[in-house]
Design a protein around this motif. Structure first.
Motif, mmCIF file in Angstrom:
data_model
loop_
_atom_site.group_PDB
_atom_site.id
_atom_site.type_symbol
_atom_site.label_atom_id
_atom_site.label_comp_id
_atom_site.label_asym_id
_atom_site.label_seq_id
_atom_site.Cartn_x
_atom_site.Cartn_y
_atom_site.Cartn_z
ATOM 1 N N ALA A 266 -8.198 18.476 -11.605
ATOM 2 C CA ALA A 266 -8.534 19.405 -12.681
ATOM 3 C C ALA A 266 -8.210 20.838 -12.278
ATOM 4 O O ALA A 266 -7.834 21.654 -13.118
ATOM 5 C CB ALA A 266 -10.010 19.275 -13.045
ATOM 6 N N GLU A 267 -8.351 21.114 -10.987
ATOM 7 C CA GLU A 267 -8.025 22.442 -10.481
ATOM 8 C C GLU A 267 -6.526 22.637 -10.313
ATOM 9 O O GLU A 267 -5.994 23.694 -10.593
ATOM 10 C CB GLU A 267 -8.733 22.677 -9.135
ATOM 11 C CG GLU A 267 -10.243 22.666 -9.215
ATOM 12 C CD GLU A 267 -10.788 23.930 -9.852
ATOM 13 O OE1 GLU A 267 -10.165 24.988 -9.722
ATOM 14 O OE2 GLU A 267 -11.852 23.827 -10.499
ATOM 15 N N ASN A 268 -5.855 21.592 -9.790
ATOM 16 C CA ASN A 268 -4.428 21.692 -9.497
ATOM 17 C C ASN A 268 -3.770 20.346 -9.796
ATOM 18 O O ASN A 268 -4.019 19.365 -9.097
ATOM 19 C CB ASN A 268 -4.233 22.077 -8.019
ATOM 20 C CG ASN A 268 -2.784 22.328 -7.670
ATOM 21 O OD1 ASN A 268 -1.906 22.259 -8.539
ATOM 22 N ND2 ASN A 268 -2.533 22.641 -6.408
ATOM 23 N N GLU A 269 -2.928 20.300 -10.807
ATOM 24 C CA GLU A 269 -2.310 19.032 -11.217
ATOM 25 C C GLU A 269 -1.315 18.502 -10.192
ATOM 26 O O GLU A 269 -0.981 17.327 -10.209
ATOM 27 C CB GLU A 269 -1.628 19.204 -12.571
ATOM 28 C CG GLU A 269 -2.597 19.424 -13.704
ATOM 29 C CD GLU A 269 -1.878 19.543 -15.036
ATOM 30 O OE1 GLU A 269 -0.667 19.297 -15.096
ATOM 31 O OE2 GLU A 269 -2.551 19.896 -16.016
ATOM 32 N N ALA A 270 -0.876 19.333 -9.277
ATOM 33 C CA ALA A 270 0.076 18.897 -8.257
ATOM 34 C C ALA A 270 -0.569 17.954 -7.238
ATOM 35 O O ALA A 270 0.123 17.313 -6.457
ATOM 36 C CB ALA A 270 0.669 20.099 -7.539
ATOM 37 N N LEU A 271 -1.880 17.846 -7.240
ATOM 38 C CA LEU A 271 -2.588 16.989 -6.284
ATOM 39 C C LEU A 271 -2.744 15.554 -6.783
ATOM 40 O O LEU A 271 -3.470 14.759 -6.182
ATOM 41 C CB LEU A 271 -3.978 17.579 -5.981
ATOM 42 C CG LEU A 271 -3.976 18.932 -5.286
ATOM 43 C CD1 LEU A 271 -5.400 19.453 -5.160
ATOM 44 C CD2 LEU A 271 -3.331 18.815 -3.924
ATOM 45 N N PHE A 272 -2.045 15.205 -7.867
ATOM 46 C CA PHE A 272 -2.189 13.859 -8.430
ATOM 47 C C PHE A 272 -1.780 12.777 -7.432
ATOM 48 O O PHE A 272 -2.485 11.781 -7.253
ATOM 49 C CB PHE A 272 -1.354 13.721 -9.706
ATOM 50 C CG PHE A 272 -1.370 12.347 -10.283
ATOM 51 C CD1 PHE A 272 -2.483 11.879 -10.960
ATOM 52 C CD2 PHE A 272 -0.280 11.496 -10.130
ATOM 53 C CE1 PHE A 272 -2.506 10.597 -11.486
ATOM 54 C CE2 PHE A 272 -0.291 10.221 -10.649
ATOM 55 C CZ PHE A 272 -1.404 9.771 -11.333
ATOM 56 N N GLY A 273 -0.651 12.956 -6.774
ATOM 57 C CA GLY A 273 -0.169 11.933 -5.826
ATOM 58 C C GLY A 273 -1.120 11.734 -4.671
ATOM 59 O O GLY A 273 -1.432 10.594 -4.289
ATOM 60 N N LYS A 274 -1.602 12.827 -4.093
ATOM 61 C CA LYS A 274 -2.557 12.718 -2.985
ATOM 62 C C LYS A 274 -3.864 12.075 -3.450
ATOM 63 O O LYS A 274 -4.461 11.258 -2.753
ATOM 64 C CB LYS A 274 -2.828 14.085 -2.381
ATOM 65 C CG LYS A 274 -1.646 14.659 -1.652
ATOM 66 C CD LYS A 274 -1.960 16.028 -1.074
ATOM 67 C CE LYS A 274 -0.727 16.588 -0.393
ATOM 68 N NZ LYS A 274 -0.962 17.939 0.123
ATOM 69 N N GLY A 275 -4.313 12.452 -4.628
ATOM 70 C CA GLY A 275 -5.545 11.867 -5.160
ATOM 71 C C GLY A 275 -5.408 10.387 -5.411
ATOM 72 O O GLY A 275 -6.325 9.607 -5.155
ATOM 73 N N LEU A 276 -4.234 9.991 -5.909
ATOM 74 C CA LEU A 276 -3.995 8.565 -6.168
ATOM 75 C C LEU A 276 -3.988 7.765 -4.866
ATOM 76 O O LEU A 276 -4.593 6.692 -4.781
ATOM 77 C CB LEU A 276 -2.681 8.387 -6.917
ATOM 78 C CG LEU A 276 -2.325 6.978 -7.334
ATOM 79 C CD1 LEU A 276 -3.342 6.476 -8.350
ATOM 80 C CD2 LEU A 276 -0.933 6.932 -7.913
ATOM 81 N N ILE A 277 -3.339 8.294 -3.846
ATOM 82 C CA ILE A 277 -3.288 7.595 -2.551
ATOM 83 C C ILE A 277 -4.679 7.499 -1.941
ATOM 84 O O ILE A 277 -5.083 6.451 -1.430
ATOM 85 C CB ILE A 277 -2.302 8.310 -1.611
ATOM 86 C CG1 ILE A 277 -0.879 8.117 -2.120
ATOM 87 C CG2 ILE A 277 -2.445 7.793 -0.182
ATOM 88 C CD1 ILE A 277 0.157 8.938 -1.391
ATOM 89 N N LEU A 278 -5.435 8.576 -1.998
ATOM 90 C CA LEU A 278 -6.786 8.552 -1.424
ATOM 91 C C LEU A 278 -7.714 7.617 -2.197
ATOM 92 O O LEU A 278 -8.645 7.052 -1.641
ATOM 93 C CB LEU A 278 -7.369 9.964 -1.395
ATOM 94 C CG LEU A 278 -6.715 10.908 -0.400
ATOM 95 C CD1 LEU A 278 -7.287 12.316 -0.554
ATOM 96 C CD2 LEU A 278 -6.914 10.411 1.022
ATOM 97 N N THR A 279 -7.454 7.443 -3.481
ATOM 98 C CA THR A 279 -8.281 6.530 -4.279
ATOM 99 C C THR A 279 -7.965 5.076 -3.955
ATOM 100 O O THR A 279 -8.832 4.209 -4.028
ATOM 101 C CB THR A 279 -8.057 6.803 -5.775
ATOM 102 O OG1 THR A 279 -8.310 8.183 -6.036
ATOM 103 C CG2 THR A 279 -8.985 5.967 -6.626
ATOM 104 N N VAL A 280 -6.732 4.789 -3.568
ATOM 105 C CA VAL A 280 -6.320 3.411 -3.295
ATOM 106 C C VAL A 280 -6.771 2.937 -1.912
ATOM 107 O O VAL A 280 -6.985 1.736 -1.706
ATOM 108 C CB VAL A 280 -4.783 3.293 -3.443
ATOM 109 C CG1 VAL A 280 -4.293 1.943 -3.013
ATOM 110 C CG2 VAL A 280 -4.370 3.561 -4.869
ATOM 111 N N ILE A 281 -6.962 3.841 -0.984
ATOM 112 C CA ILE A 281 -7.297 3.472 0.395
ATOM 113 C C ILE A 281 -8.549 2.586 0.493
ATOM 114 O O ILE A 281 -8.541 1.592 1.222
ATOM 115 C CB ILE A 281 -7.412 4.735 1.272
ATOM 116 C CG1 ILE A 281 -6.016 5.310 1.499
ATOM 117 C CG2 ILE A 281 -8.083 4.432 2.605
ATOM 118 C CD1 ILE A 281 -6.006 6.629 2.232
#
Length: 78
Positions: free
Chosen positions: A47-62
């Motif tokens: 929500a703060e920075n849309e560029a963090l989508f990929g990192k957020g997705l990877i961290l959610t899958v771990i």
């Protein structure tokens, strides 16, 4: 008046099935709790920075890998 003791025994296959169910169930529960916290933080960061989508997705899958480990343990125990 005589009392009769009822003794029941479980088969080894039944105990293995209970162990496998616990391995999958408990790892699934732990994964869900971890994924809830990580997902919440990831959505907040995106929500703060849309560029963090990929990192957020990877961290959610771990945390989902924990369930795979539980499934492997369950399959090896059967």
């Amino acid at each position: 008046m005589a009392t009769e003791a009822v003794v029941t025994t479980m088969s080894p296959e039944g105990l293995k099935a209970i162990g496998a169910a616990l391995a999958v169930g408990l790892t699934g529960l732990a994964s869900a709790i971890a994924e809830k916290d990580i997902g919440t933080a990831a959505v907040g960061a995106m929500a703060e920075n849309e560029a963090l989508f990929g990192k957020g997705l990877i961290l959610t899958v771990i945390p989902e890998t924990i369930v795979i480990f539980g499934l492997v343990v369950a399959l090896l125990s059967l």
